[in-house]
Design a protein around this motif. Structure first.
Motif, short mmCIF file in Angstrom:
data_model
loop_
_atom_site.label_atom_id
_atom_site.label_comp_id
_atom_site.label_asym_id
_atom_site.label_seq_id
_atom_site.Cartn_x
_atom_site.Cartn_y
_atom_site.Cartn_z
N GLY A 1 0.58 -0.92 -0.11
CA GLY A 1 -0.69 0.20 0.36
C GLY A 1 0.87 0.66 -0.21
O GLY A 1 2.08 1.12 -0.06
N PRO A 2 -0.14 2.60 -0.45
CA PRO A 2 1.12 3.55 -0.44
C PRO A 2 1.87 4.55 1.58
O PRO A 2 2.47 5.45 0.83
CB PRO A 2 0.10 5.30 -0.86
N ALA A 3 0.81 3.29 2.37
CA ALA A 3 2.10 4.07 3.88
C ALA A 3 3.02 4.14 3.65
O ALA A 3 3.91 5.23 3.94
CB ALA A 3 0.88 3.55 4.55
N ALA A 4 3.89 2.96 3.71
CA ALA A 4 5.24 2.65 4.22
C ALA A 4 5.74 3.22 3.24
O ALA A 4 6.87 4.13 3.90
CB ALA A 4 5.15 1.12 4.10
N PRO A 5 5.72 3.22 1.81
CA PRO A 5 6.30 4.54 1.33
C PRO A 5 6.10 5.91 0.97
O PRO A 5 7.46 7.09 1.16
CB PRO A 5 6.06 3.91 -0.52
N SER A 6 5.38 6.73 1.18
CA SER A 6 4.95 7.62 1.76
C SER A 6 5.52 8.39 3.32
O SER A 6 6.12 9.16 3.01
CB SER A 6 3.37 8.24 1.90
N ASN A 7 5.61 6.57 4.43
CA ASN A 7 6.19 7.33 5.58
C ASN A 7 7.94 7.25 5.18
O ASN A 7 8.65 8.64 5.72
CB ASN A 7 5.86 6.10 6.90
N ARG A 8 8.13 6.42 4.11
CA ARG A 8 10.07 7.21 4.27
C ARG A 8 9.99 7.92 3.87
O ARG A 8 11.76 8.12 3.83
CB ARG A 8 10.24 5.50 2.69
N ALA A 9 9.66 8.38 2.66
CA ALA A 9 9.05 9.57 2.01
C ALA A 9 9.59 10.36 3.22
O ALA A 9 10.44 11.43 2.63
CB ALA A 9 8.64 9.58 0.67
N LEU A 10 8.50 11.03 4.02
CA LEU A 10 8.74 11.72 4.83
C LEU A 10 10.01 11.47 5.99
O LEU A 10 10.10 12.45 6.68
CB LEU A 10 7.03 11.35 5.93
N ASP A 11 10.77 10.77 6.56
CA ASP A 11 11.50 10.85 7.12
C ASP A 11 12.67 11.27 5.93
O ASP A 11 13.38 11.87 6.85
CB ASP A 11 11.95 9.17 6.93
N ILE A 12 12.02 11.54 5.16
CA ILE A 12 13.95 12.23 4.33
C ILE A 12 13.81 13.63 3.84
O ILE A 12 14.31 14.53 2.96
CB ILE A 12 14.19 10.37 3.59
N ALA A 13 11.92 13.97 3.75
CA ALA A 13 12.15 15.09 2.93
C ALA A 13 12.71 16.51 3.80
O ALA A 13 12.87 16.38 5.36
CB ALA A 13 10.56 15.20 3.14
N THR A 14 13.07 17.47 2.92
CA THR A 14 13.31 19.23 3.25
C THR A 14 12.93 19.94 3.29
O THR A 14 13.42 21.07 3.82
CB THR A 14 14.74 18.83 2.96
N GLY A 15 11.92 19.90 2.52
CA GLY A 15 11.29 20.93 1.64
C GLY A 15 10.22 21.81 3.89
O GLY A 15 9.71 21.04 4.14
N ARG A 16 10.18 23.49 3.57
CA ARG A 16 8.98 23.88 4.38
C ARG A 16 7.93 23.06 4.12
O ARG A 16 7.12 22.98 4.99
CB ARG A 16 9.23 25.29 3.99
N TYR A 17 7.21 22.39 3.09
CA TYR A 17 5.73 21.63 2.70
C TYR A 17 6.35 20.73 2.01
O TYR A 17 7.38 20.70 1.60
CB TYR A 17 4.95 22.96 1.87
N VAL A 18 4.93 19.75 2.38
CA VAL A 18 5.47 18.33 1.59
C VAL A 18 4.07 18.16 1.26
O VAL A 18 2.01 18.50 1.71
CB VAL A 18 5.34 17.41 2.69
N TYR A 19 4.00 18.04 -0.09
CA TYR A 19 2.38 17.62 -0.43
C TYR A 19 2.91 16.41 -1.51
O TYR A 19 3.82 15.64 -1.68
CB TYR A 19 2.84 18.99 -2.52
N PHE A 20 1.45 15.71 -1.79
CA PHE A 20 1.56 14.05 -1.98
C PHE A 20 0.86 13.77 -3.08
O PHE A 20 -0.61 15.01 -3.33
CB PHE A 20 0.70 13.56 -1.17
N ILE A 21 1.81 13.48 -3.86
CA ILE A 21 0.44 12.94 -5.44
C ILE A 21 0.74 12.16 -5.77
O ILE A 21 0.92 10.62 -5.05
CB ILE A 21 1.16 13.66 -6.90
N GLY A 22 -0.91 10.78 -6.44
CA GLY A 22 -0.73 9.34 -6.69
C GLY A 22 0.18 9.48 -7.55
O GLY A 22 0.06 10.53 -8.29
N SER A 23 1.05 8.59 -8.29
CA SER A 23 1.77 8.11 -9.02
C SER A 23 0.84 8.11 -11.01
O SER A 23 1.74 8.14 -11.91
CB SER A 23 3.29 7.26 -8.84
N ASP A 24 0.14 8.33 -10.99
CA ASP A 24 -0.87 8.32 -11.98
C ASP A 24 -1.57 8.95 -12.38
O ASP A 24 -2.47 9.77 -13.42
CB ASP A 24 -1.88 6.91 -12.31
N ASP A 25 -1.40 10.26 -11.41
CA ASP A 25 -2.02 11.95 -11.18
C ASP A 25 -1.21 13.16 -11.36
O ASP A 25 0.36 12.83 -11.65
CB ASP A 25 -2.67 12.38 -10.35
#
Length: 238
Positions: A74-98
């Motif tokens: 599911g998308p939860a684990a990969p999204s969490n992995r990305a959050l752990d290394i994100a450096t932006g002031r803001y974070v935005y999530f997009i579906g990979s088919d959108d």
């Protein structure tokens, strides 16, 4: 080097050829590559998605970062992995088919900076017969209530979140929910937010229904949905 204004998180699992349009819409954003970080996490794709991500990472070094991991379901684990290394002031999530409108990120970041918004919701439309609830997008509103508006009907995580808020409250996606894992995250972010803004003056997000309707939203069975609904209600009550 200063931190980017926005990190876009893309959880990827077998979304070719839609993935190419998604990534092109990100690197083509009017905000510019130097203000942007894209973290794409390949959740064990078995099609060409992983190769396509590596191609973009090579082409846009410093902007596109790719992580490959074993499939988590599911998308939860990969999204969490990305959050752990994100450096932006803001974070935005997009579906990979959108994909996004060209000015989407610049407009949302400007709005958040101008109004001190912790969450910014940009107008979403469905393509290829995908249904997207439109009531929230009647007009721009710099300060909308979670309780007296159509916001509770629009709880996908496809929004701009202040990363400071995400980290302060340790917001992450529940990894044991195959569908609907974005809802507890979005609900809590909206409850904790000092200000939520809606932008309805531009098409920010194009939600794509795949030709074979293989999006996880359409694939989940009814029991999985009911279990997720129960968890979301428990979380909201908490």
């Amino acid at each position: 080097m200063t931190d980017p204004d926005v990190t876009v998180v893309v959880a990827v699992y077998n979304t070719m050829p839609y993935l190419t349009e998604c990534l092109n819409s990100l690197v083509g954003q009017s905000i510019g590559l130097d203000r942007l970080e894209v973290i794409a996490v390949d959740d064990g794709s078995t099609d060409a998605s992983g190769d396509e991500l590596d191609r973009f990472a090579q082409r846009y070094p410093g902007t596109v970062k790719v992580v490959h991991q074993r499939n988590s379901g599911g998308p939860a684990a990969p999204s969490n992995r990305a959050l752990d290394i994100a450096t932006g002031r803001y974070v935005y999530f997009i579906g990979s088919d959108d994909h996004l409108g060209a000015e989407a990120l610049e407009r949302m970041v400007t709005c958040a900076d101008e109004h001190g918004s912790d969450v910014v919701v940009g107008k979403m439309v469905g393509t290829n017969g995908r249904y997207v609830h439109q009531k929230l997008y009647a007009k721009n509103d710099p300060d909308i209530s979670l309780y007296g508006s159509a916001l509770p009907f629009t709880l996908a995580n496809t929004k701009l979140f202040r990363r400071e808020l995400v980290e302060k409250h340790k917001l992450r996606f529940p990894e044991d929910l195959p569908v609907g894992s974005d809802q507890p995250f979005t609900i809590e972010a909206c409850v904790r937010a000092r200000k939520i803004s809606v932008l309805a003056d531009y098409t920010y997000y194009y939600a794509v229904k795949r030709g074979d309707a293989s999006n996880i939203t359409y694939r989940a069975d009814h029991l999985a949905r009911l279990r997720c609904t129960a968890r979301i209600m428990e979380h909201a009550a908490g």
